[in-house]
Design an enzyme around this catalytic site. Sequence first.
Site, short mmCIF file in Angstrom:
data_model
loop_
_atom_site.label_atom_id
_atom_site.label_comp_id
_atom_site.label_asym_id
_atom_site.label_seq_id
_atom_site.Cartn_x
_atom_site.Cartn_y
_atom_site.Cartn_z
N GLY A 18 0.85 -1.20 0.00
CA GLY A 18 0.00 0.00 0.00
C GLY A 18 0.88 1.24 0.00
O GLY A 18 2.07 1.18 -0.35
N PHE A 19 0.32 2.37 0.41
CA PHE A 19 1.08 3.63 0.38
C PHE A 19 2.35 3.54 1.22
O PHE A 19 3.42 3.99 0.81
CB PHE A 19 0.22 4.79 0.91
CG PHE A 19 -0.86 5.20 -0.04
CD1 PHE A 19 -0.55 5.90 -1.20
CD2 PHE A 19 -2.18 4.90 0.22
CE1 PHE A 19 -1.54 6.29 -2.08
CE2 PHE A 19 -3.18 5.29 -0.66
CZ PHE A 19 -2.87 5.98 -1.81
N VAL A 84 1.06 -13.44 3.88
CA VAL A 84 1.96 -13.66 5.02
C VAL A 84 1.11 -14.12 6.19
O VAL A 84 0.13 -13.47 6.55
CB VAL A 84 2.73 -12.37 5.37
CG1 VAL A 84 3.66 -12.61 6.56
CG2 VAL A 84 3.53 -11.91 4.16
N GLU A 180 -18.28 10.56 1.22
CA GLU A 180 -17.97 10.61 -0.21
C GLU A 180 -18.81 9.61 -1.00
O GLU A 180 -19.32 9.92 -2.08
CB GLU A 180 -16.48 10.33 -0.43
CG GLU A 180 -15.59 11.46 0.07
CD GLU A 180 -14.12 11.26 -0.22
OE1 GLU A 180 -13.42 12.27 -0.39
OE2 GLU A 180 -13.65 10.10 -0.26
N ALA A 324 -3.54 8.64 3.73
CA ALA A 324 -2.49 8.25 2.79
C ALA A 324 -1.19 9.04 3.00
O ALA A 324 -0.10 8.47 2.98
CB ALA A 324 -3.01 8.45 1.37
C1 LIG Z 1 -12.54 3.64 1.03
C2 LIG Z 1 -11.37 4.39 1.56
C3 LIG Z 1 -11.25 5.75 1.31
C4 LIG Z 1 -10.16 6.47 1.79
N1 LIG Z 1 -10.07 7.80 1.50
C5 LIG Z 1 -8.97 8.48 1.85
C6 LIG Z 1 -8.78 9.84 1.48
O1 LIG Z 1 -9.65 10.44 0.83
N2 LIG Z 1 -7.63 10.47 1.82
C7 LIG Z 1 -6.64 9.82 2.52
O2 LIG Z 1 -5.59 10.41 2.77
N3 LIG Z 1 -6.80 8.56 2.93
C8 LIG Z 1 -7.94 7.87 2.61
N4 LIG Z 1 -8.08 6.57 3.00
C9 LIG Z 1 -7.08 5.98 3.89
C10 LIG Z 1 -5.83 5.57 3.14
O3 LIG Z 1 -6.18 4.86 1.98
C11 LIG Z 1 -4.99 4.75 4.10
O4 LIG Z 1 -4.60 5.57 5.17
C12 LIG Z 1 -3.77 4.19 3.40
O5 LIG Z 1 -4.15 3.35 2.33
C13 LIG Z 1 -2.93 3.40 4.40
O6 LIG Z 1 -1.83 2.87 3.73
P1 LIG Z 1 -1.11 1.55 4.26
O7 LIG Z 1 0.04 1.34 3.33
O8 LIG Z 1 -0.87 1.67 5.71
O9 LIG Z 1 -2.19 0.38 4.09
P2 LIG Z 1 -2.93 -0.14 2.79
O10 LIG Z 1 -2.94 0.88 1.71
O11 LIG Z 1 -4.23 -0.65 3.27
O12 LIG Z 1 -2.02 -1.36 2.30
C14 LIG Z 1 -1.90 -2.53 3.02
C15 LIG Z 1 -1.41 -3.62 2.07
O13 LIG Z 1 -1.07 -4.77 2.83
C16 LIG Z 1 -1.50 -5.94 2.15
N5 LIG Z 1 -1.68 -7.00 3.15
C17 LIG Z 1 -2.43 -6.95 4.28
N6 LIG Z 1 -2.30 -8.09 4.98
C18 LIG Z 1 -1.46 -8.89 4.29
C19 LIG Z 1 -0.95 -10.20 4.49
N7 LIG Z 1 -1.26 -10.93 5.56
N8 LIG Z 1 -0.11 -10.72 3.56
C20 LIG Z 1 0.22 -10.00 2.46
N9 LIG Z 1 -0.23 -8.75 2.22
C21 LIG Z 1 -1.06 -8.20 3.12
C22 LIG Z 1 -2.79 -5.50 1.48
O14 LIG Z 1 -3.12 -6.32 0.38
C23 LIG Z 1 -2.47 -4.06 1.08
O15 LIG Z 1 -1.97 -3.97 -0.24
C24 LIG Z 1 -9.16 5.82 2.54
C25 LIG Z 1 -9.28 4.45 2.81
C26 LIG Z 1 -10.37 3.74 2.31
C27 LIG Z 1 -10.48 2.27 2.60
#
Ligand SMILES: Cc1cc2nc3c(=O)[nH]c(=O)nc-3n(C[C@H](O)[C@H](O)[C@H](O)COP(=O)(O)OP(=O)(O)OC[C@H]3O[C@@H](n4cnc5c(N)ncnc54)[C@H](O)[C@@H]3O)c2cc1C
Length: 380
Positions: A18-19, A84, A180, A324
């Site tokens: 993810g991000f 994982v 939204e 994000a």
């Molecule tokens: C519907 C929605 C709308 C949003 N709107 C906004 C917005 O407008 N503005 C904003 O700033 N933020 C927004 N967010 C929040 C933002 O998307 C998150 O804060 C951000 O994606 C977090 O990034 P991350 O990398 O921590 O997790 P994520 O982007 O969730 O990435 C986690 C990754 O880990 C992988 N993963 C998880 N468990 C496992 C495992 N056991 N084995 C292998 N892979 C695994 C997943 O497949 C995923 O690709 C929104 C979120 C959602 C759900």
Amino acid sequence: MTDPRPLARPRAVILGGGFAGVAAARELRFSGADVLLIDRRNHHIFQPLLYQVATAVLAPADIAAPLRQLAEQQDNLSVMLGEVSAVDRQARTLTVAPAGIAPRTIPYDYLVVATGVQSSYFGHEEFAPHAPSLKTLADAEAIRARILSAYERAEQSDDMSERLRAMTFVLVGAGPTGVELAASMAQMARETLRRDFRRIDPAETRIFLVEAGPRALASFDESLARKSAARLEELGVQVRTGTRVDTIDANGVLAGGERIDAATVLWTAGVQASPLVAMLGTKTDRAGRACVAPGLHLPEDDRVFVVGDAASVETDGQRVPAVAQAAIQQGRHAGRAIANGINQSRMQPPPFRYNDRGNMAVVGRNSLCCNVVAGAPAAP
Ligand SMILES: Cc1cc2nc3c(=O)[nH]c(=O)nc-3n(C[C@H](O)[C@H](O)[C@H](O)COP(=O)(O)OP(=O)(O)OC[C@H]3O[C@@H](n4cnc5c(N)ncnc54)[C@H](O)[C@@H]3O)c2cc1C
């Protein structure tokens, strides 16, 4: 099976593309480490636009990018598709089931856990089959199919109460996702679908946005949140704050003592950390997020970092929001700390500082709700 590769160079393993995970991987580009990025999906998704896929404004491919493209751009990076399922901090290994083959054990020197969050039904797992949540592309496509088939059912039905039920939608949770999505659904009903049916008028769609807290968009400035609620009402969304949902079943919801018959109920409320965080054997908060040290590593292990939504982080006495921009900044910070650790230029990761550039929610076309932080550069 244990990974046979001899570890000639330090290996940094990143869980989650993810991000946060992608930002960490990029930061490790010139670190001298071999970097392995593991995700259960083969693509990164831009979650903030998922609601537009759910309302047929965008196609799934518009918000997804293959993770393998990262490997093409970065020589020291490998990508693995797999789930994982375990982390052993003592042995410094993790277990992953790569697509279609037997689970294998992979050693690491540094670990970045960036596995995000998943939906939480606050202990009411029985709600889940009736109220899907929006987290993945598959969720967005399933929601889009539910919404469109509700209109098809309404068009075909001769029973007026069934028609009304099919054209009634309830969203539970008025955070940015609920707001939204509700606004986009209202515009879909009143504009996109306006001329598409003969027996029903999509403009008669009823959309309820139900929130247990006192107001929508609790993380935004109060006057902005009030304006957003007013804009939602203009779009025809009925916002019910201070209203707790008691039950959800196949026919609708019971919320604040009121029965709302609805064919489609969507869950846009709570989240909890990915279950992998619990396997790290570290302190977590109520939502299961790791309570990391100021440098974003575990207090008991400075080779394991938890970043993004999976981490509970405070800077200057404020909780860093699960958005994000925070995930990207944390991923970069962890990547930099690991690179510094490898190059011995700094032994202890420095504390993370969050640069808040403000919040934004899109309340239908032509209407934004922005919390801009004084002195912050404009958000891109
Ligand atoms: C519907 C929605 C709308 C949003 N709107 C906004 C917005 O407008 N503005 C904003 O700033 N933020 C927004 N967010 C929040 C933002 O998307 C998150 O804060 C951000 O994606 C977090 O990034 P991350 O990398 O921590 O997790 P994520 O982007 O969730 O990435 C986690 C990754 O880990 C992988 N993963 C998880 N468990 C496992 C495992 N056991 N084995 C292998 N892979 C695994 C997943 O497949 C995923 O690709 C929104 C979120 C959602 C759900």
